[in-house]
Design an enzyme around this catalytic site. Structure first.
Site, mmCIF file in Angstrom:
data_model
loop_
_atom_site.group_PDB
_atom_site.id
_atom_site.type_symbol
_atom_site.label_atom_id
_atom_site.label_comp_id
_atom_site.label_asym_id
_atom_site.label_seq_id
_atom_site.Cartn_x
_atom_site.Cartn_y
_atom_site.Cartn_z
ATOM 1 C CD GLU A 194 1.087 -4.065 -3.850
ATOM 2 O OE1 GLU A 194 1.972 -4.947 -4.096
ATOM 3 O OE2 GLU A 194 0.980 -3.365 -2.927
ATOM 4 C CG ASP B 21 -3.604 0.049 -3.028
ATOM 5 O OD1 ASP B 21 -3.019 -0.230 -3.902
ATOM 6 O OD2 ASP B 21 -3.446 -0.850 -2.032
#
Length: 482
Positions: free
Chosen positions: A143, A77
């Protein structure tokens, strides 16, 4: 391994594939599906877990079957931020890459090198490295917002490994051996709307702040646009009748907000508003101007909104946003110059039904995060907001006996002719969760040199890609000899 240009172009080719897929935190289905298909086609044994984490295994090269298993780890991400005036839908639009002789950046948005370049390097190495023991690549989701992928990663994927190389740091000559913990603290309150009573509507926007990563840059003393705007709203309210129709700012909890805007209805005239704005800008510059010199206010007359918050809800919002300290709380007493504890007022969003606030403390001391969780409940009670306490991410303590850190530091010096800086950082890394699941795991975090991450100015220093790949590959060779 390949020559300099081949390595760089090979890694960037993998990065381009990722940049073409929208991958905002919490919306990783498409990129996870791509990685599963692509890595399977490359011949690796691939698992896609229920959270969309990707685990890909490659067997040892012939003759190195008895070497310990090493994990290359990153996250898929990215923080999606667009520059002022740039139209960008992070759920639909690809990142447009711009490259010159020195840097790779994006056209008007964040680049996503955090951590796309780490994932790209891991894929390139899995495809091309020779003479290594068994390898595993783990690519996690989310994350940046909540470490959801690391939290829910099955421990079995970590427990059979000896070493883990996290590829999520920002300087190619730095070896990270410890990081801070964190906790997501969110506040929300339902809004009671009423019809405006005052005579004119204005939009006030704070712009031009540096922003940046709320871990790496929080110790620089940069301003926070949300707090600045909240103090301005309080100052305007002290001068006359003010009603609030909207208050929005920030793009991610872990990015220092560089802009924020509100719509007010007031009986104050333009001159009176401008005087308050000038006073607040002077106040800002005295506090932050030496490091954040380009802040400004923009004021414009707008159409009268149909509704505004009732006076009590506006007061409660001002109270919360001014109570929440943002910036450094304490410096480390162990490591000179390192921030120990901080917090970032990252996002405020007004919807049709409620106002929501994202607050993000970090600390190297888990007990201080416990205090933040307690204080969040108290802040909520004092201001009439509901506090939502997220899962606390553990800090990662340095392993003084790390074999992996020694191998990497020695290898870097041989390859580059200088020492690698070994450090603990204030930013959060997934290594804390990995350590909790396997305390015997020997870990480090490294990365190519990137600048101004989590901002539209994010850029990757191209000349650091090959040294980084060479470092990982030679480290794998050294591990294979064990």
């Amino acid at each position: 391994m390949a020559q300099n240009n081949e390595i760089l172009e090979g890694v960037l080719s993998e990065f381009e594939k990722l940049a073409a897929i929208p991958r905002k935190s919490g919306h990783e289905q498409a990129v996870s599906d791509f990685l599963k298909k692509y890595l399977t086609e490359l011949g690796f044994a691939v698992t896609q877990d229920e959270k969309n984490n990707i685990i890909a295994d490659k067997p040892a090269c012939a003759g190195f079957e008895n070497a310990p298993l090493t994990i290359l780890q990153g996250h898929m991400d990215m923080v999606c931020v667009a520059a002022e005036g740039v139209t960008f839908d992070p759920l639909k639009d690809a990142i447009k890459l711009v490259r010159d002789e020195k840097f790779l950046r994006a056209d008007g948005t964040s680049l996503g090198a955090d951590d796309g370049i780490g994932v790209a390097e891991a894929i390139y190495i899995m495809k091309n490295a020779k003479d290594h023991g068994p390898l595993r690549m783990i690519v996690t989701v989310d994350e940046e917002q909540g470490m959801t992928g690391a939290i829910h990663l099955d421990a079995k994927h970590l427990q059979d490994a000896k070493f883990l190389i996290n590829c999520d740091s920002e300087n190619y000559d730095e070896l990270t051996v410890g990081s801070a913990g964190s906790v997501n603290l969110d506040f929300s309150r339902e809004i009671k709307w009423v019809k405006p009573e005052m005579t004119a509507a204005w939009q006030i926007e704070v712009k031009g702040l540096l922003g940046g990563h709320s871990g790496e840059r929080i110790g620089d003393g940069r301003g926070n646009a949300i707090r600045t705007l909240a103090m301005t709203l309080a100052a305007l309210s002290a001068e006359g009748e003010v009603e609030l129709a909207a208050f929005n700012g920030g793009k991610a909890r872990n990015a220092i907000p560089d802009d924020a805007r509100m719509t007010i209805v007031t009986d104050l005239d333009k001159a009176a508003i401008e005087k308050v704005l000038n006073d607040q800008l002077e106040r800002f510059n005295k506090m932050y101007g030496s490091v954040d010199p380009n802040a400004r206010f923009e004021l414009k007359n707008v159409d009268m909104p149909e509704q505004v918050m009732n006076a009590g809800d506006m007061t409660r919002l001002i109270r919360l946003l001014t109570i929440l300290h943002t910036g450094t709380f304490a410096m480390s007493t162990v490591i000179p110059g390192l921030v120990e504890t901080s917090a970032n007022l990252g996002v405020v969003e007004t919807t049709d039904t409620e106002v929501k606030v994202q607050y993000f403390p970090r600390s190297a001391v888990d007990q201080k995060l416990d205090e933040f969780r307690f204080m969040a409940e108290e802040w909520g009670a004092l201001t009439g907001f509901t506090a939502h306490i997220g899962t606390q991410s553990p800090g990662w303590k340095e392993n003084k006996d790390s074999k992996l850190a020694k191998i990497m530091a020695d290898t870097f010096k041989k390859q580059n002719g200088k020492d690698m800086k070994v450090e603990t950082i204030h930013a959060g890394l997934e290594c804390g969760w990995h350590f909790r699941k396997n305390p015997q795991l020997d870990m480090v975090s490294i990365g190519v040199t990137t600048m101004d991450i989590h901002s539209p100015k994010e850029r990757l220093l191209l000349e650091t890609v090959k040294p980084q790949v060479d470092l990982i590959v030679e480290t794998l060779h050294e591990i294979a000899k064990m």
